[in-house]
Design an enzyme around this catalytic site. Sequence first.
Site, PDB file in Angstrom:
ATOM      1  N   HIS A 216      30.486 -34.222 -38.920  1.00 51.32           N
ATOM      2  CA  HIS A 216      29.613 -33.374 -38.314  1.00 51.32           C
ATOM      3  C   HIS A 216      29.971 -32.835 -36.871  1.00 51.32           C
ATOM      4  O   HIS A 216      31.023 -33.444 -36.244  1.00 51.32           O
ATOM      5  CB  HIS A 216      28.391 -34.628 -37.793  1.00 51.32           C
ATOM      6  CG  HIS A 216      27.745 -35.500 -38.776  1.00 51.32           C
ATOM      7  ND1 HIS A 216      28.404 -36.413 -39.045  1.00 51.32           N
ATOM      8  CD2 HIS A 216      26.758 -35.316 -39.720  1.00 51.32           C
ATOM      9  CE1 HIS A 216      27.750 -37.237 -40.094  1.00 51.32           C
ATOM     10  NE2 HIS A 216      26.576 -36.332 -40.371  1.00 51.32           N
TER      11      HIS A 216
ATOM     12  N   LYS B 165      28.893 -29.587 -57.168  1.00 51.59           N
ATOM     13  CA  LYS B 165      30.031 -28.631 -57.144  1.00 51.59           C
ATOM     14  C   LYS B 165      31.390 -29.171 -57.584  1.00 51.59           C
ATOM     15  O   LYS B 165      31.965 -28.360 -58.552  1.00 51.59           O
ATOM     16  CB  LYS B 165      30.308 -27.893 -55.872  1.00 51.59           C
ATOM     17  CG  LYS B 165      29.106 -27.215 -55.294  1.00 51.59           C
ATOM     18  CD  LYS B 165      29.053 -26.668 -53.801  1.00 51.59           C
ATOM     19  CE  LYS B 165      28.089 -26.089 -53.299  1.00 51.59           C
ATOM     20  NZ  LYS B 165      27.974 -25.867 -51.722  1.00 51.59           N
TER      21      LYS B 165
END
Length: 402
Positions: free
Chosen positions: A99, A58
């Site tokens: 995370h 991206k």
Amino acid sequence: MKIGIDVTEISRIKAAAEKNANFLERVFSENEIEYFSKGRIKWESAAGSFAAKEAFSKYLGTGIRDISFRDIEILHDEPGAPYIKFKGERTDAAVSITHSGNIAVAVVSGADRKNSTHSDYIKSLVPKRNRDAHKGQCGKVFILAGSKGMTGAAYLAAMGALRSGAGLVTVGTAESQREILAVKLNEAMTEGFAERSGCIGLKDKEKILAAADSADAFVIGPGLGREIETKELVLYLAENVKTTMIIDADGLNALSANIDILKKRKGKTVLTPHEGEMARLCGCEAGEIHNNRRAAAEKFAKTYKTVLALKGHKTLVCGNCETFVNPTGNPGMATGGSGDVLAGIVAGFSAQGLNPYDAAVLGVYVHGAAGDLAAADKGEHGLIASDIAENISYAVKELMED
């Protein structure tokens, strides 16, 4: 500034790997798998790397469909910080992976290089020299160029490499032309090879291959000639040379007879065609290239996984899913030998450690800037290629002082 962000479920990556035995090998490199598979697979790490690959695609603006997952590697330095390699080259993009519960989040950020004309970006590409550097550490360039009546092309390519900072430059040419080049070139070494009709032939192909692979960058094509054996030599070297190869002029003409040999390259490749040469490579009319310069260049670079510098007004450099539009240069540079100088400059920067795309970007920028300095001094009318070569070091100096 450009940013790419991706969020991936850890359980999704684990499920995909358990369902498909080849999933990890298809998505990750051996180094990546080794990192998160010591003892048992750390699915948090695998998901984080997967997210980072998506985020990088991206960041590039292509999406993952246009590139392979394995083209992007998420590796880690000694302290454990992640960094990104794209097609074997370390990028300057920053990556952060976190995370939370079942979620892995990756953010990739960096300078917006696409179509950039910002001097800070170009300045950042200029190779840096250590205070204790010696010539062997500043890049070795081997140039295979010149034939009967065309020694000037070899001379100009050599001057491009020398003036861009290469520590050692050797020019290989037809044996009968070596003494001419030895007189013209004070700072470069010369080597003569067996010839046919004034052009380098096939007899010394193994010696030439060894010379090319012992260099950090290899230029082939300027003034090389179009004898049948010479064309066969170009194709042999294109298939077998492992070092970075800059192909120009008659090298491109030989390549157009078997363009798919680029897919067999063992090393990285930079092509520097003008519109006529580009048309021959693509098997079309020059007008089609002229009217669709960017589309044609980007398609070619993607198809053959090469870096392409399509010369002309606002030279385009395509590769690594990026396109740079060069802002420097002037019409006075439309003169014989100008492209030979460019091939040498790109090789010089490549030999000093730049990846092929960055070497081509910096090369076309400095080449154009040197031409602008020459035009400011002498005018556009009557500007010659050696004027460009003589202004390369001044162009780099001005860039760094800007």
